[in-house]
Design a protein around this motif. Structure first.
Motif, mmCIF file in Angstrom:
data_model
loop_
_atom_site.group_PDB
_atom_site.id
_atom_site.type_symbol
_atom_site.label_atom_id
_atom_site.label_comp_id
_atom_site.label_asym_id
_atom_site.label_seq_id
_atom_site.Cartn_x
_atom_site.Cartn_y
_atom_site.Cartn_z
ATOM 1 N N PHE A 94 55.720 63.639 79.212
ATOM 2 C CA PHE A 94 55.714 64.926 79.274
ATOM 3 C C PHE A 94 57.064 65.767 79.676
ATOM 4 N N LYS A 95 57.005 66.861 79.236
ATOM 5 C CA LYS A 95 58.314 67.650 79.651
ATOM 6 C C LYS A 95 57.729 69.125 80.193
ATOM 7 N N ARG A 96 58.243 69.435 81.452
ATOM 8 C CA ARG A 96 57.875 70.835 82.060
ATOM 9 C C ARG A 96 58.549 71.823 81.101
ATOM 10 N N VAL A 97 57.734 72.806 80.679
ATOM 11 C CA VAL A 97 58.082 73.838 79.746
ATOM 12 C C VAL A 97 58.996 74.738 80.577
ATOM 13 N N ASP A 98 58.753 75.117 81.991
ATOM 14 C CA ASP A 98 59.826 76.057 82.677
ATOM 15 C C ASP A 98 61.240 75.368 82.749
ATOM 16 N N ASN A 99 61.541 74.044 83.078
ATOM 17 C CA ASN A 99 62.644 73.522 83.249
ATOM 18 C C ASN A 99 63.118 72.234 82.386
ATOM 19 N N GLY A 100 62.364 71.806 81.632
ATOM 20 C CA GLY A 100 62.446 70.853 80.652
ATOM 21 C C GLY A 100 62.633 69.398 81.103
ATOM 22 N N ASN A 101 62.327 69.170 82.709
ATOM 23 C CA ASN A 101 62.339 67.907 83.313
ATOM 24 C C ASN A 101 61.258 67.185 82.604
ATOM 25 N N GLU A 102 61.343 65.867 82.970
ATOM 26 C CA GLU A 102 60.326 65.013 82.389
ATOM 27 C C GLU A 102 59.417 64.481 83.591
ATOM 28 N N LEU A 103 58.011 64.487 83.147
ATOM 29 C CA LEU A 103 57.119 63.904 83.820
ATOM 30 C C LEU A 103 56.619 62.759 83.128
ATOM 31 N N ASN A 104 56.434 61.690 83.647
ATOM 32 C CA ASN A 104 55.875 60.511 82.901
ATOM 33 C C ASN A 104 54.817 59.839 83.682
ATOM 34 N N THR A 105 53.773 59.520 83.115
ATOM 35 C CA THR A 105 52.782 58.962 83.799
ATOM 36 C C THR A 105 52.051 57.673 82.990
ATOM 37 N N VAL A 106 51.264 56.779 83.690
ATOM 38 C CA VAL A 106 50.604 55.539 82.972
ATOM 39 C C VAL A 106 49.377 55.598 83.643
ATOM 40 N N ARG A 107 48.502 55.333 82.812
ATOM 41 C CA ARG A 107 47.157 54.894 83.165
ATOM 42 C C ARG A 107 46.944 53.502 82.806
ATOM 43 N N GLU A 108 46.390 52.738 83.836
ATOM 44 C CA GLU A 108 46.015 51.244 83.229
ATOM 45 C C GLU A 108 44.800 50.881 84.170
ATOM 46 N N ILE A 109 44.065 50.012 83.801
ATOM 47 C CA ILE A 109 42.998 49.446 84.478
ATOM 48 C C ILE A 109 43.401 48.112 85.276
ATOM 49 N N THR A 110 43.209 47.979 86.457
ATOM 50 C CA THR A 110 43.842 46.645 87.209
ATOM 51 C C THR A 110 42.711 46.695 88.024
ATOM 52 N N GLY A 111 42.005 45.283 88.292
ATOM 53 C CA GLY A 111 41.059 44.811 89.210
ATOM 54 C C GLY A 111 39.853 45.994 89.074
ATOM 55 N N GLY A 112 39.486 46.317 88.165
ATOM 56 C CA GLY A 112 38.190 47.330 88.015
ATOM 57 C C GLY A 112 38.700 48.639 88.420
ATOM 58 N N GLU A 113 39.807 49.096 88.821
ATOM 59 C CA GLU A 113 40.382 50.277 89.223
ATOM 60 C C GLU A 113 41.223 50.873 88.071
ATOM 61 N N MET A 114 41.204 52.373 87.997
ATOM 62 C CA MET A 114 42.192 52.786 87.102
ATOM 63 C C MET A 114 43.042 53.560 87.913
ATOM 64 N N VAL A 115 44.310 53.023 87.841
ATOM 65 C CA VAL A 115 45.716 53.270 88.492
ATOM 66 C C VAL A 115 46.342 54.209 87.589
ATOM 67 N N GLN A 116 46.862 55.441 88.171
ATOM 68 C CA GLN A 116 47.434 56.506 87.270
ATOM 69 C C GLN A 116 48.893 56.553 88.058
ATOM 70 N N THR A 117 49.778 56.344 87.747
ATOM 71 C CA THR A 117 51.267 56.523 88.379
ATOM 72 C C THR A 117 52.059 57.548 87.592
ATOM 73 N N TYR A 118 52.404 58.328 88.438
ATOM 74 C CA TYR A 118 53.308 59.442 88.023
ATOM 75 C C TYR A 118 54.787 59.234 88.397
ATOM 76 N N VAL A 119 55.667 59.622 87.618
ATOM 77 C CA VAL A 119 57.134 59.572 88.078
ATOM 78 C C VAL A 119 57.810 60.953 87.830
ATOM 79 N N TYR A 120 58.456 61.561 88.791
ATOM 80 C CA TYR A 120 58.843 62.848 88.511
ATOM 81 C C TYR A 120 60.231 62.986 89.164
ATOM 82 N N GLU A 121 61.509 63.055 88.490
ATOM 83 C CA GLU A 121 62.747 63.097 89.437
ATOM 84 C C GLU A 121 62.978 62.258 90.433
ATOM 85 N N GLY A 122 62.572 60.602 90.058
ATOM 86 C CA GLY A 122 62.766 59.786 90.806
ATOM 87 C C GLY A 122 61.644 59.332 91.691
ATOM 88 N N VAL A 123 60.800 60.282 92.037
ATOM 89 C CA VAL A 123 59.611 60.212 92.872
ATOM 90 C C VAL A 123 58.634 59.862 92.310
#
Length: 132
Positions: A94-123
């Motif tokens: 995804f890209k933010r509409v206001d500043n064009g910066n990227e927001l990436n996210t991943v959803r995966e099932i691991t050990g019966g849990e859904m892990v949602q990982t977000y990455v924005y500007e190195g965090v």
């Protein structure tokens, strides 16, 4: 199909620092870490329906893999982007509409849990969901 079901947030990792980097104010960050987010995910072929319910809002998001759509975060941040399936992971670019910066996210099932990982500007942050 592995994502189908009702998922309730169980815990967060580095989520407050991620929201701070996104520009979310301190009050909303504190509330969001305890938002009781629940996702109901259904998949029909390439079409996903995600019903989000939390302390802040209840919305339904419908998207098709590889098709660009617009989405608003709970704090009002507008995004545009796509989800794709890469192996057993749902990958959102995804890209933010206001500043064009990227927001990436991943959803995966691991050990019966859904892990949602977000990455924005190195965090990087994670929200871990358990199936209800």
């Amino acid at each position: 199909m592995a994502f189908d079901g009702t998922w309730k947030v169980d815990r967060n990792e580095n989520y407050e620092k991620f929201m701070e980097k996104m520009g979310v104010n301190v009050v909303k960050r504190k509330l969001a870490t305890h938002d009781n987010l629940k996702l109901i995910i259904t998949q029909e072929g390439n079409k996903f329906t995600v019903k989000e319910s939390s302390s802040f809002r209840n919305i339904e998001v419908v998207f098709e893999l590889g098709v660009t759509f617009n989405y608003s975060l709970a704090d009002g941040t507008e995004l545009t982007g796509t989800w794709s399936l890469e192996g057993n992971k749902l990958v959102g670019k995804f890209k933010r509409v206001d500043n064009g910066n990227e927001l990436n996210t991943v959803r995966e099932i691991t050990g019966g849990e859904m892990v949602q990982t977000y990455v924005y500007e190195g965090v990087e942050a994670k929200r871990i969901f358990k199936k209800e």
